[in-house]
Motif scaffolding. Structure first.
Motif, PDB file in Angstrom:
ATOM      1  N   HIS A  16       3.010  -4.782   3.378  1.00  0.00           N
ATOM      2  CA  HIS A  16       3.763  -4.946   2.117  1.00  0.00           C
ATOM      3  C   HIS A  16       4.182  -6.548   2.018  1.00  0.00           C
ATOM      4  O   HIS A  16       4.779  -6.873   0.849  1.00  0.00           O
ATOM      5  N   ASN A  63       5.119   1.680  -1.014  1.00  0.00           N
ATOM      6  CA  ASN A  63       5.168   2.879   0.010  1.00  0.00           C
ATOM      7  C   ASN A  63       4.404   4.120  -0.566  1.00  0.00           C
ATOM      8  O   ASN A  63       4.671   4.344  -1.976  1.00  0.00           O
ATOM      9  N   GLY A  64       3.662   4.709   0.067  1.00  0.00           N
ATOM     10  CA  GLY A  64       3.038   6.042  -0.442  1.00  0.00           C
ATOM     11  C   GLY A  64       1.853   5.712  -1.290  1.00  0.00           C
ATOM     12  O   GLY A  64       1.331   6.484  -1.985  1.00  0.00           O
ATOM     13  N   GLY A 121      -1.130   5.087  -0.572  1.00  0.00           N
ATOM     14  CA  GLY A 121      -2.420   5.672  -0.111  1.00  0.00           C
ATOM     15  C   GLY A 121      -3.269   4.712   0.931  1.00  0.00           C
ATOM     16  O   GLY A 121      -4.460   4.866   1.103  1.00  0.00           O
ATOM     17  N   LYS A 122      -2.368   3.599   1.372  1.00  0.00           N
ATOM     18  CA  LYS A 122      -3.154   2.603   2.593  1.00  0.00           C
ATOM     19  C   LYS A 122      -3.356   3.244   3.612  1.00  0.00           C
ATOM     20  O   LYS A 122      -4.712   3.237   4.218  1.00  0.00           O
ATOM     21  N   SER A 123      -2.425   3.837   4.374  1.00  0.00           N
ATOM     22  CA  SER A 123      -2.575   4.561   5.496  1.00  0.00           C
ATOM     23  C   SER A 123      -3.752   5.494   5.495  1.00  0.00           C
ATOM     24  O   SER A 123      -4.407   5.947   6.587  1.00  0.00           O
ATOM     25  N   THR A 124      -3.611   6.449   4.297  1.00  0.00           N
ATOM     26  CA  THR A 124      -4.651   7.505   4.214  1.00  0.00           C
ATOM     27  C   THR A 124      -6.171   6.943   4.177  1.00  0.00           C
ATOM     28  O   THR A 124      -6.774   7.651   4.709  1.00  0.00           O
TER      29      THR A 124
HETATM   30  N1  LIG Z   1      -0.506  14.740   6.213  1.00  0.00           N
HETATM   31  C1  LIG Z   1      -0.254  14.793   4.729  1.00  0.00           C
HETATM   32  N2  LIG Z   1      -0.111  15.764   3.938  1.00  0.00           N
HETATM   33  C2  LIG Z   1       0.208  15.592   2.765  1.00  0.00           C
HETATM   34  N3  LIG Z   1       0.443  14.796   2.101  1.00  0.00           N
HETATM   35  C3  LIG Z   1       0.144  13.176   2.910  1.00  0.00           C
HETATM   36  C4  LIG Z   1      -0.130  13.509   4.125  1.00  0.00           C
HETATM   37  N4  LIG Z   1      -0.032  12.106   4.743  1.00  0.00           N
HETATM   38  C5  LIG Z   1       0.177  11.514   3.559  1.00  0.00           C
HETATM   39  N5  LIG Z   1       0.469  12.083   2.452  1.00  0.00           N
HETATM   40  C6  LIG Z   1       0.713  11.484   1.199  1.00  0.00           C
HETATM   41  O1  LIG Z   1      -0.273  10.795   0.682  1.00  0.00           O
HETATM   42  C7  LIG Z   1       0.550   9.704   0.000  1.00  0.00           C
HETATM   43  C8  LIG Z   1      -0.164   8.320   0.598  1.00  0.00           C
HETATM   44  O2  LIG Z   1       0.331   8.059   1.779  1.00  0.00           O
HETATM   45  P1  LIG Z   1       0.090   7.035   2.874  1.00  0.00           P
HETATM   46  O3  LIG Z   1       0.448   7.206   4.007  1.00  0.00           O
HETATM   47  O4  LIG Z   1      -1.534   6.696   2.795  1.00  0.00           O
HETATM   48  O5  LIG Z   1       0.869   5.733   2.176  1.00  0.00           O
HETATM   49  P2  LIG Z   1       0.838   4.315   2.562  1.00  0.00           P
HETATM   50  O6  LIG Z   1       0.167   3.433   1.517  1.00  0.00           O
HETATM   51  O7  LIG Z   1       0.342   3.907   3.798  1.00  0.00           O
HETATM   52  O8  LIG Z   1       2.425   4.053   2.321  1.00  0.00           O
HETATM   53  P3  LIG Z   1       3.499   3.059   3.306  1.00  0.00           P
HETATM   54  O9  LIG Z   1       3.460   1.782   2.963  1.00  0.00           O
HETATM   55  O10 LIG Z   1       4.905   3.899   3.247  1.00  0.00           O
HETATM   56  O11 LIG Z   1       2.859   3.452   4.873  1.00  0.00           O
HETATM   57  C9  LIG Z   1       1.890   9.995   0.146  1.00  0.00           C
HETATM   58  O12 LIG Z   1       2.402  10.456  -1.181  1.00  0.00           O
HETATM   59  C10 LIG Z   1       2.026  10.771   1.055  1.00  0.00           C
HETATM   60  O13 LIG Z   1       3.119  11.655   0.857  1.00  0.00           O
END
Ligand SMILES: Nc1ncnc2c1ncn2[C@@H]1O[C@H](COP(=O)(O)OP(=O)(O)OP(=O)(O)O)[C@@H](O)[C@H]1O
Ligand SMILES: [Mg+2]
Lengths: 318, 258, 309
Positions: free
Chosen positions: A197, A45-46, A48-51
């Motif tokens: 995951h 989690n967190g 950076g995948k969704s990013t």
């Molecule tokens: N709009 C935003 N503003 C600030 N920080 C953000 C924003 N979007 C995401 N983040 C931060 O960027 C990091 C990566 O987030 P992301 O959503 O890409 O994670 P993820 O890999 O998709 O996690 P998950 O498995 O929980 O979906 C996280 O620490 C999150 O807090």
């Protein structure tokens, strides 16, 4: 020409209301995904995948770096017509019915009018929502929304499909259906890039995976390679404490515990070893090919110190 | 390109209808029939005046409220609920989305105003038994109202492309009020001197000019409207709307979604 | 990202082009209906209804109408208009919305009563407005003063003027000259002196820029009239003594000047013509003068007020 080519995409958010602090969600990422590949994007989690996916979809803009999909820029509508995207925890216009929603998306994707209703109907059938075609989305369950989400992502027959946690919120049946659906996509020669995951899904579906943690790419590799790092070894367990002499010559290791013996030996000697056991009338308990699981790989990469990861990150399969 | 804008517009219209926006027509109908019956009973010889003043003012007020309150949600709600993700990952450019949204709400308002206009004329017929030649100017006043709605919709969209919905509503409403006094403001600006004058005049000219589009009082007194005023007001409203939309596109174009 | 750039450039271009176009169009629309907004005042329902319609913001609305009145008069006055038919209704609405808007009564008294182009030429309206002001603000001595002024200057109603000045003089804080004015009205004496006193009072007590400028111009005109009359008397005496017209002011031996040249209120020397007349150098600078302009002088349509006032 790779299907997806990520050239140093980087995203730093600024968080906080008064004093803005930078939050590095994604460090410069280099990655290539070939056409026809099913590519798993793994990370906690967190990570950076969704990013990464939002950057690729042009929903947020990179701090630096660029990427190409199907050799076109991220803001090219022609490229957008040839890709599909399922966001995580998707939410749709809840005043529409399933059928209306898909029809609207088909319009936006440029599906010709004649094909539209047929395409929408088959798609609803394919994701198991035929009965809910005329139900407003505000009455959908979480899993139903996820199914509509998958339907809209592949509705217009895209060449590259991006799925952000496609299995989340689905029951075991649904999970299997989606797995089958992704296999079908693979058979149709589509490129699938999905984050998850769930390692068993990745292991079963992916050609290659990347592991990412804290915005950093920790490793990329083909499933077949990752899972055969202890290549050519098998494990044989039998009842008793006796170790036949014939086996002792076979360059093997033995572990005796209680009333069973565990032997690890090269794969080539499997036939000979089994024959020996049979000859000696020993009771075979199990025979397993030995491999490190994806899970071990994943845990190792996620936990590994971040400093040395940047070198491997540049790799990918060129 | 135009097809996608049309699809987005018609979906926006459908959303407004399903969100029961047109229910405001019930309130309007009650108001108009109540007023018509009441003034019909009392009969001071100002029935027409009251019906026209009240009807046109109500059309304007209802339309402005809809333009502001739906307009501020058009973009921000889609960002908030992330419904925009699956739209923008399709071959829809951001400007097309904004423009489509605009036309959707503009269409809603046009239909709404058309239905209200029928109500106004029905009430007018009820109190004065027949139509007069000067009643045609009422249609012009209604047309000017629609032009105002276009400008307000664009402004609401513009504010909602960067401000929170509440702030966007406040800004849009403030501009509506100020815009009704824009002629006075331009007069003020002309009375200042030097640098101040430049700044004040510039600001006064950027504000929406609703003064010239509000002809309710003069129409109620059966004053004619010159055709050149109709012409220039139309062009002005369209140009102003385009200007605000362009500004909105510029901001939305580079905005990171949530 | 060329496509994004293209959209940005196009949108930027549309923004700028539309901004320019909207300004031009706005000018055009303003020309089409130069005072349409002001004319609304003619259709306004009774002030009571208006006050109710303003939903409690009647003070703000009053201010808006008051500024409209000022702009309307200023704008028309500047181009030498001869009709100011909207001034009275605008001021009436402003004061009825806010009956304590003293500055509006002051403006009305000064610019409703004088004949055009210096005012609307409606002294009766001015009297009505001022009386309404006194009704609502019985303790503002300036309003009584204005009333007396109108009676004296425009209506030549000396009894009315005397009454207004004497009523005003009884208000605590009233300027002491109110009592003097009341007495002078009764005696009906010293016209120029009275006028000078009235204009001085206006100049000193008004807060409105336009009113003060107007009063200052009148005061200067009174001084020029005085100077010219005085100098021409000296010239006449000189001619009786010597049988010829003096060739310069030095010959006149004006007391106090030591053979110098007399100057007008703006510091410019007076001219002595070969026919023995006294003239100011720049008659345009002195609207309202009776003496001292060259023969056949046509005053500009718009009286010139000096920015320094
Ligand atoms: N709009 C935003 N503003 C600030 N920080 C953000 C924003 N979007 C995401 N983040 C931060 O960027 C990091 C990566 O987030 P992301 O959503 O890409 O994670 P993820 O890999 O998709 O996690 P998950 O498995 O929980 O979906 C996280 O620490 C999150 O807090
Ligand atoms: Mg995620």
């Amino acid at each position: 020409m790779p299907a997806i080519e990520i050239l140093g995409l980087e995203k730093t958010y600024s968080v906080g209301f008064w004093r803005k602090r930078p939050k590095r969600a994604l460090l410069p990422l280099h990655l290539k995904v070939e056409k026809g590949e099913v590519f798993g994007f793994l990370g906690p989690n967190g990570a950076g995948k969704s990013t990464t996916l939002k950057l690729l979809m042009g929903l947020v803009f990179p701090t630096s770096g660029s990427a190409k999909i199907l050799d076109m820029d991220l803001d090219d509508p022609r490229m957008k017509a040839r890709i599909g995207f399922l966001p995580e925890q998707p939410y749709f216009y809840d005043y529409l019915t399933g059928q209306e929603l898909l029809n609207y998306y088909a319009q936006l994707s440029g599906v010709p009018g004649k094909e539209r209703s047929h395409r929408v109907a088959t798609m609803l059938e394919r994701v198991g929502l035929k009965d809910a075609a005329n139900v407003q989305l505000r009455k959908f369950s979480k899993g139903m929304l996820q199914r509509v989400g998958i339907a809209q992502a592949i509705l217009h027959n895209p060449e590259v499909v991006f799925l952000d946690e496609p299995m989340s919120g689905l029951d075991p049946m649904g999970r299997r259906e989606v797995r089958e659906l992704m296999e079908q996509l693979k058979h149709e020669g589509k490129t699938v890039f999905f984050s998850t995951h769930i390692l068993s899904d990745a292991e079963a579906l992916c050609d290659r995976v990347a592991v990412i943690n804290k915005g950093e790419l920790r490793g990329v590799g083909a499933i077949s390679e990752l899972t055969s790092t202890v290549q050519g070894k098998i494990e044989i367990v039998w009842r008793g404490t006796a170790i036949p002499a014939a086996l002792k010559n076979m360059n093997a290791e033995f572990f005796v515990s209680g009333d069973s013996v565990r032997a690890i030996l090269p794969e080539q000697q499997q036939e000979a070893a089994l024959e020996t056991l049979q000859r000696e009338r020993l009771h075979l308990i199990s025979l397993t090919p030995l491999s490190t699981s994806l899970e071990e790989y994943y845990l190792q990469k996620v936990q590994q110190a971040s400093a040395n990861a940047t070198q491997t990150a540049a790799g990918g399969r060129a | 390109m135009s097809a996608r804008i049309a699809y987005i517009a018609s979906n926006t219209f459908r959303e407004a209808v399903r969100d029961r926006v047109l229910y405001n027509l019930i309130a309007f109908a009650l108001l108009m029939s109540g007023a018509a019956i009441l003034v019909g009973q009392v009969s001071f010889g100002i029935e027409r005046l009251v019906v026209v003043n009240l009807g046109l003012s109500a059309v304007s007020l209802f339309g402005i409220v809809i333009a502001i309150f739906i307009g501020i949600g058009l973009v921000s709600k889609e960002i908030e609920k992330r419904t925009l993700y699956t739209v923008l990952s399709r071959p829809v450019q951001r400007w097309e989305f904004i423009v489509g949204k605009f036309f959707g709400l503009a269409g809603t308002l046009a239909v709404n105003t058309f239905l209200m206009a029928i109500g106004v004329f029905a009430a007018l017929l009820y109190v004065s038994r027949q139509f007069h030649g000067t009643d045609g100017w009422i249609a012009v006043a209604l047309y000017f109202s629609i032009l105002q709605f276009l400008m307000m919709t664009a402004l609401a969209l513009f504010f909602s492309s960067f401000a929170s919905p509440l702030m966007a509503a406040v800004f849009a409403f403030a501009l509506f009020v100020i815009g009704n006094f824009s002629e006075d403001l331009r007069g003020f600006a002309a009375m200042t001197h030097g640098l101040q004058r430049w700044l004040a005049t510039g600001a006064a000219y950027l504000l929406p000019n609703f003064s010239a589009l509000n002809i309710i009082t003069s129409v109620a007194h059966e004053q004619p409207v010159s055709s050149s005023l109709i012409f220039y007001n139309t062009i002005y409203a369209l140009v102003y709307t385009a200007m605000v939309m362009a500004a909105g596109v510029l901001i939305f174009q580079r905005r990171n979604l949530k | 990202m060329t496509r994004t750039k293209l959209v940005t450039i196009s949108a930027g271009f549309i923004l700028v082009a539309c901004m320019c176009a909207s300004i031009l169009l706005l000018n055009r629309v303003d020309q089409l209906r130069p005072q349409a907004t002001l004319e609304e005042v003619l259709y306004l329902p009774s002030p009571k209804v208006l006050r109710r319609m303003s939903l409690g913001y009647d003070g703000l609305l009053a201010d808006i109408y008051w500024t409209r009145a000022v702009q309307y008069f200023g704008g028309h006055h500047a181009v030498g208009a001869m009709h100011f038919q909207l001034l009275a209704p605008l001021l009436n609405i402003a004061t009825q919305l806010d009956p304590h808007l003293v500055v509006a009564y002051d403006f009305g008294a000064n610019f409703l009563s004088p004949p055009p182009p210096n005012g609307a030429g409606q002294p009766q309206e001015a009297v009505r407005l001022t009386n309404f002001g006194i009704e609502n603000n019985p303790n503002e001595w300036l309003l009584y003063y204005n009333l007396g002024f109108i009676y004296y200057m425009e209506l030549k109603n000396y009894a009315g003027a005397a009454d207004a000045f004497s009523r005003g003089s009884q208000i605590p804080g009233a300027h002491p000259f109110m009592r003097i004015l009341a007495a002078q009205m009764a005696e009906h004496a010293g016209e120029i002196e009275t006028a000078r006193m009235l204009w001085t009072a206006t100049y000193q007590n008004s807060k409105d820029k336009n009113i003060r400028a107007n009063a200052a111009a009148h005061l200067r005109a009174l001084r020029v009239d005085d100077d010219v009359a005085h100098l021409e008397t000296l010239v006449d005496e000189f001619r009786e003594r010597t049988g010829r017209i003096p060739s310069s002011f030095a010959e006149l031996q004006i007391p106090g000047l030591n053979g110098g040249t007399p100057v007008d209120p703006l510091g410019n020397p007076y001219k002595l013509t070969p026919y023995g007349h006294i003239e100011v150098q720049h008659p345009d600078d002195f609207p309202f003068i009776v003496n001292g302009a060259p023969p056949g002088y046509i005053p500009p349509k718009v009286p010139k007020f000096l920015p320094s006032d």
